[in-house]
Design a protein around this motif. Sequence first.
Motif, PDB file in Angstrom:
ATOM      1  N   ARG A 116      -5.397  -8.986  -2.861  1.00  0.00           N
ATOM      2  CA  ARG A 116      -4.613  -9.431  -4.024  1.00  0.00           C
ATOM      3  C   ARG A 116      -3.938  -8.252  -4.708  1.00  0.00           C
ATOM      4  NH1 ARG A 116      -8.910 -12.692  -3.675  1.00  0.00           N
ATOM      5  NH2 ARG A 116      -8.563 -14.947  -3.728  1.00  0.00           N
ATOM      6  N   THR A 117      -4.621  -7.120  -4.755  1.00  0.00           N
ATOM      7  CA  THR A 117      -4.025  -5.924  -5.349  1.00  0.00           C
ATOM      8  C   THR A 117      -2.868  -5.427  -4.507  1.00  0.00           C
ATOM      9  OG1 THR A 117      -6.191  -5.318  -6.244  1.00  0.00           O
ATOM     10  CG2 THR A 117      -4.524  -3.605  -6.193  1.00  0.00           C
ATOM     11  N   LEU A 118      -3.017  -5.467  -3.176  1.00  0.00           N
ATOM     12  CA  LEU A 118      -1.929  -5.062  -2.290  1.00  0.00           C
ATOM     13  C   LEU A 118      -0.708  -5.957  -2.455  1.00  0.00           C
ATOM     14  CD1 LEU A 118      -3.766  -4.178   1.048  1.00  0.00           C
ATOM     15  CD2 LEU A 118      -2.569  -2.619  -0.485  1.00  0.00           C
ATOM     16  N   VAL A 119      -0.957  -7.268  -2.521  1.00  0.00           N
ATOM     17  CA  VAL A 119       0.156  -8.205  -2.670  1.00  0.00           C
ATOM     18  C   VAL A 119       0.826  -8.012  -4.027  1.00  0.00           C
ATOM     19  CG1 VAL A 119       0.777 -10.648  -2.808  1.00  0.00           C
ATOM     20  CG2 VAL A 119      -0.816  -9.859  -1.069  1.00  0.00           C
ATOM     21  N   SER A 120       0.042  -7.682  -5.048  1.00  0.00           N
ATOM     22  CA  SER A 120       0.613  -7.393  -6.355  1.00  0.00           C
ATOM     23  C   SER A 120       1.561  -6.194  -6.283  1.00  0.00           C
ATOM     24  CB  SER A 120      -0.504  -7.114  -7.362  1.00  0.00           C
ATOM     25  OG  SER A 120       0.028  -6.701  -8.610  1.00  0.00           O
ATOM     26  N   GLY A 121       1.143  -5.158  -5.553  1.00  0.00           N
ATOM     27  CA  GLY A 121       2.020  -3.999  -5.369  1.00  0.00           C
ATOM     28  C   GLY A 121       3.266  -4.346  -4.587  1.00  0.00           C
ATOM     29  N   LEU A 122       3.119  -5.192  -3.565  1.00  0.00           N
ATOM     30  CA  LEU A 122       4.268  -5.617  -2.775  1.00  0.00           C
ATOM     31  C   LEU A 122       5.255  -6.412  -3.637  1.00  0.00           C
ATOM     32  CD1 LEU A 122       5.664  -5.874  -0.025  1.00  0.00           C
ATOM     33  CD2 LEU A 122       4.269  -7.899   0.407  1.00  0.00           C
ATOM     34  N   MET A 123       4.735  -7.263  -4.508  1.00  0.00           N
ATOM     35  CA  MET A 123       5.595  -8.034  -5.401  1.00  0.00           C
ATOM     36  C   MET A 123       6.370  -7.120  -6.347  1.00  0.00           C
ATOM     37  SD  MET A 123       3.157 -11.287  -6.371  1.00  0.00           S
ATOM     38  CE  MET A 123       4.330 -11.878  -7.603  1.00  0.00           C
ATOM     39  N   THR A 124       5.710  -6.079  -6.825  1.00  0.00           N
ATOM     40  CA  THR A 124       6.381  -5.129  -7.716  1.00  0.00           C
ATOM     41  C   THR A 124       7.514  -4.400  -6.993  1.00  0.00           C
ATOM     42  OG1 THR A 124       4.346  -4.800  -8.990  1.00  0.00           O
ATOM     43  CG2 THR A 124       6.044  -3.113  -9.178  1.00  0.00           C
ATOM     44  N   LEU A 125       7.236  -3.962  -5.753  1.00  0.00           N
ATOM     45  CA  LEU A 125       8.258  -3.248  -4.989  1.00  0.00           C
ATOM     46  C   LEU A 125       9.429  -4.158  -4.617  1.00  0.00           C
ATOM     47  CD1 LEU A 125       6.030  -1.100  -2.592  1.00  0.00           C
ATOM     48  CD2 LEU A 125       7.266  -0.339  -4.632  1.00  0.00           C
ATOM     49  N   ALA A 126       9.122  -5.451  -4.371  1.00  0.00           N
ATOM     50  CA  ALA A 126      10.170  -6.393  -3.962  1.00  0.00           C
ATOM     51  C   ALA A 126      10.849  -7.069  -5.132  1.00  0.00           C
ATOM     52  CB  ALA A 126       9.568  -7.449  -3.037  1.00  0.00           C
TER      53      ALA A 126
END
Length: 202
Positions: A116-126
Amino acid sequence: MLNSLHPATRLVGWIALIVFVQLARGPLLWGFGLVVVTLGLSFARQRSLRLVRRARFLLIVLVVLFAFFTPGEALVSALGQAGPTREGLMLAASHGVRLLSVLILVALLLETTDERTLVSGLMTLASPLGKFGFPVERLALRVLLVMAYVERPPEGGWRALLDGRADTPSGPGLRVRRQALAVPDRFLIGALLVLIVWGAFR
């Protein structure tokens, strides 16, 4: 210290390490590979060994292709051109270290950062792509589903996924909280992106 970094910063730092291992040559590559392997066995032993075991056939094929199909000085003179070459073995070793380093870097990332933390970072970058209509939330949901299946495969394995017999995770467990980027994270991401671009095009 790692936990204090924004997930997006961790992802960009991980990408920078992947780029570095692809560009490194000679002693720098061997030294970096040794450090990565040591860290992987120390902090993510089970996950590292599992990823390497899954990629063992790829590693074997890589070594065979480079060792036996690279022109150069024959390692075993009796075999002639049918045997491995010194240059081929060196290339096989270098590319093997790169692949092994990437696998262990993946293991370290997954060991220190939950999905979930990784996906949160991916959402921020995207998130900038969202201004152009890109479905960032949908991408995050699909990535989270894939990671959930990879980490906890359904009973029956991939065949259950193809047959539609696997249960699809749903509900509050799939919610991802997007974190705001702090000023230090913005500067660090900017510096890492500059290093990545410089390394890729130098």
